[in-house]
Write an enzyme that holds these catalytic residues in place. Structure first.
Site, PDB file in Angstrom:
ATOM      1  N   LYS A  35       0.818  -1.213   0.000  1.00 38.48           N
ATOM      2  CA  LYS A  35       0.000   0.000   0.000  1.00 38.48           C
ATOM      3  C   LYS A  35       0.849   1.259   0.000  1.00 38.48           C
ATOM      4  O   LYS A  35       0.513   2.243  -0.663  1.00 38.48           O
ATOM      5  CB  LYS A  35      -0.956   0.012   1.188  1.00 38.48           C
ATOM      6  CG  LYS A  35      -0.311   0.274   2.536  1.00 38.48           C
ATOM      7  CD  LYS A  35      -1.328   0.462   3.618  1.00 38.48           C
ATOM      8  CE  LYS A  35      -0.643   0.742   4.957  1.00 38.48           C
ATOM      9  NZ  LYS A  35       0.140   1.998   4.939  1.00 38.48           N
ATOM     10  N   GLN A 257      -8.450  -4.821   8.696  1.00 41.24           N
ATOM     11  CA  GLN A 257      -7.474  -4.487   9.730  1.00 41.24           C
ATOM     12  C   GLN A 257      -7.933  -3.337  10.627  1.00 41.24           C
ATOM     13  O   GLN A 257      -7.106  -2.600  11.169  1.00 41.24           O
ATOM     14  CB  GLN A 257      -6.122  -4.152   9.091  1.00 41.24           C
ATOM     15  CG  GLN A 257      -5.507  -5.325   8.348  1.00 41.24           C
ATOM     16  CD  GLN A 257      -4.087  -5.077   7.912  1.00 41.24           C
ATOM     17  OE1 GLN A 257      -3.159  -5.046   8.718  1.00 41.24           O
ATOM     18  NE2 GLN A 257      -3.901  -4.873   6.612  1.00 41.24           N
TER      19      GLN A 257
END
Length: 733
Positions: A35, A257
């Site tokens: 990411k 998450q």
């Protein structure tokens, strides 16, 4: 650098996210999918396309993350120094208020209070209002500040938040709110803002001052946000306002998450993004560059059981690395926490023999007290380790308070323990405690009725009422031949005054009570109080002497394995990960399951733990927990183990045959009795007290019935008189 130039540098998913056209963009980046790299090349794409870097705002949660992205963007652009605005939410809010805060009456040279400043102000307020720290009839300054911050970061009225926190706070709501109002007044008087004020005032500035709002919205053509799933209500509103004009909002996050609701992050921010921005483009990152395939198979199978996640954009992790022949995660079934510590040591040594360095090994757990046996085992056997919190289990203040109480029963001449315990009582300060010690002749034997009566007579009235039940329990404990009565003593300690003290000193006192419950159970494993205290002394003295424990100078980080809660491990990775106590009530945590959405957040936490591992994952599942009375409680396997296919694990049975009938029942529950006749410490059953190097000694099982065995020993301790000893205690052979 053109979009085509970026193609060889990124995979297809990352490239689509990096070069996406203008407009709202949600990048759902699963664990280990790059990411940060994607966000960096999103910046490179915007700059390469001609967007003025000064009109780009990058928001992160840490300054380190912001610096890393700036450095990586500079590297990716061949040394070009991009002057885009970047930093944490608070950094950006600070800049806005210094530049435009005059419309709210905020001078550009306002001071930002640090944590010590805040504690100093609130401490003086409490003192001025008659709340002395020793009285403990009112929450400590840290707790009052934490309550205020909790309300602010959830965008709640403090009165509502205090009410939610329970009767121990709501009963004093009026006085708490008065202290909070006075805190705000004194900040204004000082011309200062605290950390939470920065976001609150910046958001208010944008909402109330149309001129400033239009300037800011026009200036920032593109807004990018990292770790969007961790934003709270204030941060999400701030981002939406800043990006409202151009609507070029790119957010990166992972609905799998979201694990920080306990500190104010709002799962709904990421889940509602597509509703707030119906034209949003959604790009999934699913190619994992971290873990081997069998580890990802487990993560995928587990998180699939959550319902509150994106159904339309469901993610499935795929390994980028060739995983043919890769080992499956190991599920190691052990008898109890001590056996788990034994096998943990073996797993660490095996990893080291395979060529992994100590710093490439992490031991993860749900709560701090879950590592208690592991700390002791590693310390005893000289294996260097660090703890992310920097504080070992027995170094925590509330645990040291309880251990000091226990020391009084073992050592009548222990002045330090006596003074520490007395100073916990209401109306007893340093000087009073010293006078008590002198009046008792610098000795206190709680098993001596005359000494107990003399202490009661000497205590102030408020302290006398609090101490009486504790003193009686302490006397009974001191006279007992076996330390199983520690439960009665620590229960009296909590019930009489210490539970109230925890509630005044900590916003989450139940976690400290859990620690004391774990302490009770640990004591019950030892043959004697002295064996227990010697082991604790050995552990903490090794720490102080620069030995291998947390934060010591005895071993460098490269030479130490890491012990960490899963929350503190997020964002990190290791080749070897070992996960402790995967049983119901421990992981998932019983307390968390009581919260709305707690089951799903706990499963996301398990997903985070699994996806920290690159090469090797070992999961421990003890069959029983030692209880405070020395008996055992059967442990149900964690739902996170039961709800996934059995063949995802390599199952290893290390119970040694003691736990027949406690096998994991995949897709069919678990069951079977324990001990002779299926009893749990009842007639014909087992009362288990085992540890590293422990053995069997014949004794009646719990309940006073005949037959069966009692397994006991401390770690390298607790042997009989005619047995060889290996240090402070003996080890049964």
């Amino acid at each position: 650098m053109t979009d085509e130039d970026l193609r060889p540098l990124l995979n297809d998913e990352q490239w689509r996210a990096a070069v996406a056209p203008d407009g709202p963009l949600l990048i759902l980046a699963a664990a280990g999918t790059g990411k940060t790299r994607t966000l960096v090349y999103r910046l490179v794409h915007l700059i390469g396309r001609g967007v003025d870097p000064r009109r780009i705002l990058l928001l992160t949660f840490t300054n380190r993350a912001a610096r890393e992205m700036i450095d990586r963007t500079r590297e990716a652009t061949g040394g070009f120094s991009p002057h885009f605005s970047s930093g944490t939410f608070h950094h950006c809010a600070n800049w806005l208020l210094r530049k435009y805060g005059a419309s709210l009456g905020i001078a550009p040279d306002f001071a930002v209070l640090d944590a010590e400043d805040q504690r100093g102000i609130m401490g003086r307020i409490l003192k001025d209002r008659g709340h002395r720290p020793k009285d403990r009839d009112f929450p400590k300054r840290e707790v009052v500040l934490s309550l205020l911050s909790g309300a602010v970061n959830r965008n709640l009225d403090p009165a509502d938040w205090i009410e939610r926190k329970g009767p121990e706070f709501s009963a004093q709501a009026d006085e708490l709110l008065a202290c909070m109002r006075e805190y705000d007044r004194r900040k204004r008087e000082l011309g200062a803002l605290d950390f939470d004020d920065l976001l609150v005032r910046a958001l208010r500035l944008l909402r109330e001052d149309a001129r400033v709002r239009e300037l800011v919205q026009e200036h920032f053509e593109h807004v990018l946000v990292d770790e969007y799933q961790d934003t709270n209500a204030l941060q999400s509103s701030f981002v939406d306002l800043v990006a409202a004009r151009h609507r070029n909002l790119s957010v990166v996050g992972d609905d799998f998450q979201c694990i920080y609701s306990w500190r104010g992050s709002d799962y709904n921010n990421i889940m509602s993004f597509a509703d707030r921005y119906p034209d949003a483009r959604v790009v999934k990152l699913e190619t994992n560059y971290r873990s081997l395939g069998p580890i990802l198979d487990l993560a995928n199978a587990s998180i699939r059981n959550n319902r509150e996640q994106f159904a339309r954009y469901a993610k499935v992790l795929r390994p980028a690395r060739e995983s043919g022949g890769a080992p499956r995660p190991r599920l190691v079934e052990v008898h109890d926490g001590d056996a788990q510590a034994d096998e943990l040591v073996d797993a660490v040594r095996t990893a080291l023999r395979r060529g992994f360095r100590p710093c490439e090994i992490a031991v993860l757990y749900r709560s701090h007290f879950h590592a208690m046996e592991a700390e002791l085992a590693l310390t005893k056997l000289g294996i260097p380790y660090r703890i992310t919190s920097g504080t070992g289990f027995y170094e925590q203040k509330h645990v040291k308070d309880a251990v000091s109480l226990l020391r009084l029963a073992a050592t009548p001449d222990d002045a330090l323990s006596f003074l520490r315990v007395m100073e916990l009582l209401p109306a007893v300060g340093d000087a009073t405690a010293e006078r008590l010690w002198e009046r008792l002749g610098r000795r206190f034997d709680p098993s001596d009725p005359a000494a107990c009566e003399a202490l009661l007579d000497a205590l102030p009235a408020r302290a006398r009422a609090a101490w009486r039940p504790v003193g009686e329990a302490l006397g009974a404990f001191g006279r007992a031949a076996f330390p199983g009565s520690a439960k009665a003593l620590l229960d009296a300690f909590l019930d009489s005054f210490y539970r109230d003290l925890l509630r005044k000193e900590y916003e989450a006192p139940e976690e400290r009570e859990d620690d004391l419950g774990a302490l009770e159970a640990d004591i019950a494993k030892y043959e004697s109080l002295r064996a227990f205290l010697d082991n604790v002394a050995l552990l903490t003295n090794l720490d102080r002497e620069g030995g291998p424990a947390s934060g010591s100078a005895g071993a460098s980080p490269a030479e130490s394995i890491l012990l960490s809660t899963i929350h503190q491990a997020k964002g990190l990775e290791w080749p070897v990960v070992i996960l402790l106590w995967c049983v119901e009530g421990m992981f998932p945590s019983t307390r968390s399951l009581d919260d709305q959405g707690g089951d799903e957040e706990e499963r996301r936490l398990f997903y985070v733990a699994v996806t920290r591992a690159r090469e090797s994952l070992t999961v421990f599942r003890p069959h029983v927990r030692t209880m405070a009375d020395g008996g055992v409680m059967p442990c149900t396997p964690s739902r996170f183990l039961k709800e996934v296919p059995a063949d995802l694990f390599e199952r290893v049975d290390r119970t040694g045959g003691f736990d027949e009938g406690y096998s994991l029942g995949w897709n069919g529950g678990w069951g079977g009795g324990y001990g002779r006749g299926g009893g749990y410490g009842g007639r014909g059953g087992y009362r288990m007290r085992s540890s590293l190097f422990g053995g069997v000694s014949e004794a009646p099982p719990s309940g006073g019935s005949s037959g069966g065995y009692r397994l006991r020993s401390g770690l390298l301790g607790g042997g009989g008189d005619d047995e060889p000893t290996f240090g402070p205690g003996g080890a049964r052979r």
